[in-house]
Design a protein around this motif. Structure first.
Motif, short mmCIF file in Angstrom:
data_model
loop_
_atom_site.label_atom_id
_atom_site.label_comp_id
_atom_site.label_asym_id
_atom_site.label_seq_id
_atom_site.Cartn_x
_atom_site.Cartn_y
_atom_site.Cartn_z
N SER A 7 23.40 47.18 -22.67
CA SER A 7 23.27 47.56 -24.07
C SER A 7 22.08 46.85 -24.73
O SER A 7 21.41 47.41 -25.60
CB SER A 7 24.55 47.28 -24.84
N GLU A 10 18.92 48.66 -23.58
CA GLU A 10 18.78 49.92 -24.30
C GLU A 10 18.27 49.68 -25.72
O GLU A 10 17.40 50.41 -26.21
CB GLU A 10 20.11 50.67 -24.33
N MET A 11 18.79 48.66 -26.36
CA MET A 11 18.36 48.32 -27.71
C MET A 11 16.89 47.90 -27.72
O MET A 11 16.12 48.32 -28.59
CB MET A 11 19.24 47.18 -28.24
N ASN A 13 14.58 48.80 -25.60
CA ASN A 13 13.79 50.01 -25.36
C ASN A 13 13.60 50.81 -26.65
O ASN A 13 12.53 51.33 -26.92
CB ASN A 13 14.41 50.87 -24.27
N LYS A 14 14.66 50.89 -27.45
CA LYS A 14 14.56 51.60 -28.72
C LYS A 14 13.57 50.91 -29.65
O LYS A 14 12.77 51.57 -30.31
CB LYS A 14 15.93 51.68 -29.40
N ILE A 15 13.62 49.60 -29.68
CA ILE A 15 12.69 48.84 -30.53
C ILE A 15 11.25 49.07 -30.07
O ILE A 15 10.36 49.28 -30.89
CB ILE A 15 13.02 47.33 -30.49
N VAL A 17 9.98 51.64 -28.57
CA VAL A 17 9.55 53.00 -28.91
C VAL A 17 9.38 53.17 -30.42
O VAL A 17 8.34 53.65 -30.88
CB VAL A 17 10.56 54.03 -28.36
N ILE A 18 10.36 52.75 -31.19
CA ILE A 18 10.32 52.95 -32.64
C ILE A 18 9.18 52.16 -33.28
O ILE A 18 8.45 52.68 -34.12
CB ILE A 18 11.68 52.57 -33.28
N ASP A 19 9.03 50.91 -32.87
CA ASP A 19 8.01 50.05 -33.47
C ASP A 19 6.65 50.15 -32.77
O ASP A 19 5.70 49.50 -33.18
CB ASP A 19 8.47 48.59 -33.47
N ARG A 20 6.60 50.95 -31.71
CA ARG A 20 5.36 51.15 -30.94
C ARG A 20 4.72 49.82 -30.55
O ARG A 20 3.56 49.55 -30.85
CB ARG A 20 4.38 51.99 -31.73
#
Length: 55
Positions: A7, A10-11, A13-15, A17-20
């Motif tokens: 988890s 995954e978190m 990875n999201k950061i 992508v979102i924050d580039r």
């Protein structure tokens, strides 16, 4: 935070992508994960590191 926890990965990875995040920021994040207790603390630590790298 435990980098081996699915988890958390995954978190992260999201950061990324979102924050580039660039390569330097990703490496910073990985280094800071073990000293951060949660995602908010990790983001604060990243911001602090970024502000210090400007000086």
């Amino acid at each position: 935070m435990n980098i081996n926890d699915k988890s958390v990965i995954e978190m992260l990875n999201k950061i990324i992508v979102i924050d580039r995040l660039d390569k330097r920021q990703i490496l910073q994040m990985i280094n800071l994960i073990s000293v951060s207790n949660n995602i908010n603390e990790l983001k604060d630590n990243l911001n602090w590191e970024d502000s210090n790298s400007l000086h």
